[in-house]
Design a protein around this motif. Sequence first.
Motif, PDB file in Angstrom:
ATOM      1  N   ALA A 271       0.658   1.010   5.499  1.00  0.00           N
ATOM      2  CA  ALA A 271      -0.629   1.022   4.804  1.00  0.00           C
ATOM      3  C   ALA A 271      -0.520   0.628   3.336  1.00  0.00           C
ATOM      4  N   GLN A 272       0.689   0.480   2.820  1.00  0.00           N
ATOM      5  CA  GLN A 272       0.843   0.179   1.398  1.00  0.00           C
ATOM      6  C   GLN A 272       0.162  -1.120   0.953  1.00  0.00           C
ATOM      7  N   PRO A 273       0.216  -2.209   1.727  1.00  0.00           N
ATOM      8  CA  PRO A 273      -0.488  -3.425   1.274  1.00  0.00           C
ATOM      9  C   PRO A 273      -1.972  -3.205   1.030  1.00  0.00           C
TER      10      PRO A 273
ATOM     11  N   PRO B 184      -0.952  -8.328   1.432  1.00  0.00           N
ATOM     12  CA  PRO B 184      -1.375  -8.027   0.050  1.00  0.00           C
ATOM     13  C   PRO B 184      -2.357  -9.050  -0.497  1.00  0.00           C
TER      14      PRO B 184
ATOM     15  N   ARG C  91      -8.313   6.196   0.004  1.00  0.00           N
ATOM     16  CA  ARG C  91      -7.546   6.692   1.128  1.00  0.00           C
ATOM     17  C   ARG C  91      -8.111   6.095   2.410  1.00  0.00           C
TER      18      ARG C  91
ATOM     19  N   GLU D 183       5.451   8.593   8.331  1.00  0.00           N
ATOM     20  CA  GLU D 183       6.045   7.837   7.227  1.00  0.00           C
ATOM     21  C   GLU D 183       5.970   6.336   7.481  1.00  0.00           C
TER      22      GLU D 183
ATOM     23  N   LEU E 299      -3.406   0.114   0.502  1.00  0.00           N
ATOM     24  CA  LEU E 299      -3.560   1.186  -0.484  1.00  0.00           C
ATOM     25  C   LEU E 299      -3.311   0.684  -1.900  1.00  0.00           C
ATOM     26  N   SER E 300      -2.422  -0.283  -2.052  1.00  0.00           N
ATOM     27  CA  SER E 300      -2.126  -0.806  -3.388  1.00  0.00           C
ATOM     28  C   SER E 300      -3.303  -1.572  -3.985  1.00  0.00           C
ATOM     29  N   LYS E 301      -4.239  -1.995  -3.135  1.00  0.00           N
ATOM     30  CA  LYS E 301      -5.412  -2.729  -3.625  1.00  0.00           C
ATOM     31  C   LYS E 301      -6.641  -1.845  -3.764  1.00  0.00           C
TER      32      LYS E 301
ATOM     33  N   GLY F  33       2.505   5.267   6.718  1.00  0.00           N
ATOM     34  CA  GLY F  33       2.297   5.225   5.274  1.00  0.00           C
ATOM     35  C   GLY F  33       2.867   3.963   4.652  1.00  0.00           C
ATOM     36  N   ALA F  34       4.051   3.544   5.115  1.00  0.00           N
ATOM     37  CA  ALA F  34       4.640   2.305   4.606  1.00  0.00           C
ATOM     38  C   ALA F  34       3.815   1.095   5.022  1.00  0.00           C
TER      39      ALA F  34
END
Length: 255
Positions: A57-59, A142, A69, A51, A61-63, A54-55
Amino acid sequence: MSRDTEPSHADADSAAEPRLIDHLIELRARLLRAVVGLLVVFLALMPFAAEIYGALAQPLLSKLPATGRLVAVDPAGGFFVPVKLAFFAAFLITVPWLLYQAWAFVAPGLYKREKRLALPLLVSAVALFYAGCAFAFFLVLPTVFGFLAKFTPDVVAMTPDIGKYLDFVLVIFLAFGASFELPVALVILVALGWVTPQQLKDARGYAIVGVFVIAAVITPPDVVSQLMLAIPMCLLYELGIVAARWVRPVERSKA
């Protein structure tokens, strides 16, 4: 005369040896407490390693496209990379505890004025390091990934490796966390009497050039991340000059 002095030297040596042993015992105890605290937090974070990754990797994954993936090139990377991240997260969380153990060991040997100066510097250093990491995570990453994704050709599918992504993010965290320590470094230099606030002010032009050179060296080879490190460092340099004006060089007795 020599016979009279021999007992005094022997007494001094015999008195110094227990003090050295006491210091070594205290050092061992402090190191043990620091390691135990780090391990406890690490073990507590281990069940949530996936988890946490995953947090983190958000910057990126959001792009990426909705189907984008990350991949694990190394067959064991899916396990060891989150574990590595959990250990790094545990280290970040326990930084105040680790520094407290170092402070508790060193503080008895400091003068009163040095204690009054060192404690605020220690707290400021921790806060600035966390601020640098937060700045990197919420703003720099980001922006950088958005910039890179924008200029990636449509025929190229961005599927970064989870290990390389973690290494990239850790470098960014350490670079921004360490760079945000600039005001503390300037205050320490002034407190040691090596420079004066006026000298720091006069060297502002050279400092700005040095900041941009450092930003170009320690950040990835893109203009966005370099500017996002260099500009805050310039502002922090000015903050360091202001803070240094309230500091007088430490005077230690020669006794």
